[in-house]
Write an enzyme that holds these catalytic residues in place. Sequence first.
Site, PDB file in Angstrom:
ATOM      1  N   HIS A 204       0.810  -1.220   0.000  1.00  0.00           N
ATOM      2  CA  HIS A 204       0.000   0.000   0.000  1.00  0.00           C
ATOM      3  C   HIS A 204       0.843   1.270   0.000  1.00  0.00           C
ATOM      4  O   HIS A 204       0.343   2.354  -0.301  1.00  0.00           O
ATOM      5  CB  HIS A 204      -0.985  -0.006   1.178  1.00  0.00           C
ATOM      6  N   ASP A 237       0.423  -7.688   1.339  1.00  0.00           N
ATOM      7  CA  ASP A 237       0.791  -6.294   1.579  1.00  0.00           C
ATOM      8  C   ASP A 237       2.318  -6.135   1.608  1.00  0.00           C
ATOM      9  O   ASP A 237       2.868  -5.457   2.479  1.00  0.00           O
ATOM     10  CB  ASP A 237       0.194  -5.752   2.880  1.00  0.00           C
ATOM     11  N   SER A 320       4.606   2.804   7.769  1.00  0.00           N
ATOM     12  CA  SER A 320       4.348   1.615   6.952  1.00  0.00           C
ATOM     13  C   SER A 320       5.529   1.258   6.058  1.00  0.00           C
ATOM     14  O   SER A 320       6.104   2.116   5.392  1.00  0.00           O
ATOM     15  CB  SER A 320       3.121   1.823   6.069  1.00  0.00           C
TER      16      SER A 320
END
Length: 477
Positions: A204, A237, A320
């Site tokens: 992402h 992910d 992230s």
Amino acid sequence: MSTENEGNAVPPAPSAPPVPMASPAASPQGPAPEGNAPTAPLPPVPHEAPAASAAADHGPAYQGGPAPDGSWPPPPATPAYADGGSGGAGAGWGSTYQQPAPKQRGGRGGLVAAVLVAALVAGGLGSGLGYTLAKDRDDRGSTTVSASDGGVTQVKRAPGTIAGVASKALPSTVTIEAESTDGEGGTGTGFVFDTQGHIVTNNHVVADAVDGGKLTATFPNGKKYDAEIVGHAQGYDVAVIKLKNAPSDLKPLALGDSDKVAVGDETIAIGAPFGLSNTVTTGIISAKNRPVASSDGSSSSKASYMSALQTDASINPGNSGGPLLDASGAVIGINSAIQSTGSGGFGTGQSGSIGLGFAIPINQAKYVAQQLIKTGKPVYARIGASVSLTDSSDGAQITDQGTGGSAAVETGGPADKAGLKPGDVITKLDDHVIDSGPTLIGEIWTHKPGDKVTVTYKRGGQEHTVDLTLGSRVGDN
């Protein structure tokens, strides 16, 4: 068609759904000097992604309204990406990406970053004023004492200290800026995987740049490189990018063994929370095998599933894709999602750290990264059966019908060969308790195709156990 639940919407998240950590929000940051690219907030997590499960060792029960049977990948889940997830309005995974004509994204994520910057500037002004006042007082006879420059005051930091680990790991951690062709973008984090210039991060984080967008990676020393996507895996992910004209002195971070991590072990997280690149935070492993389903919250998003490492190290939008290190400095996970308390007063899905962060175990991420570098496509383990994603705490039930009217148990597939049938409720995979469909998916994906697992299930009130060899599926579609 399979436990990956391809095509179905993501069900409500399990007991404790994590919030996305990497969605960009509009940040007031101005152009940063080379190597200090602005970071953007991570996107919020979908309401269907399961977070911590309610099983004895998996946390609270999976929450959320009923969802379609298990096709993968389902719609956004409750947990959110560490950066909030990128790609779309409302996302908030990092600090906003500063562009010539910045676009507001992700509610007030940008405002938070702006407030932080303002606070830092104010602090600088305050210290300058303090210095002036102190100087004036010195001129009037005030006396100050300064520490000697001699060796006695020099601090020596051993390699095993947090400062020692950070100083060694930071040079191999980068801030990633992703920008789509329409100008949308955000920032996240990544780390050096090998000497060829491959960088590992979250899917992402780079999602905005997948279709012809722009990617850059900036090192702590200020050097910035253009990069390209080598491969990305929506379900895991995980993504791998490669630096263009990579330097010859890259130092990959050492990879640890996430299977040997214990609750209570020290953790060190590195990332760019709210655009503040090269930030180091510490904590411990709070739990293992935490079932988490996360998404960026957009209508087109599909959920990612993981059997995560939970940590209380401070993780915020922008972290992230960054490394979660153990006390020796080895990577044990990729920071990916955080639990949200709602809006948290900062706008939709833009709450800060509340001590509930989730990382993809490095053993799984390493396998995925190697596959992406080798073929450009992810490979998923599967059992060949569609499971329900509706709210449950009793197990993962095989549906009566698969996606698009197909058979719930694929003829000749692993589940079929093991004798599993529609209506069976899977309660364990090896020794791991399964309390829902998403939990089963996340647990299956910690394995590789060809692995043999023991499945415990209930049929007609009776418990049965059977051995099964996992099949494979290539690609996210």
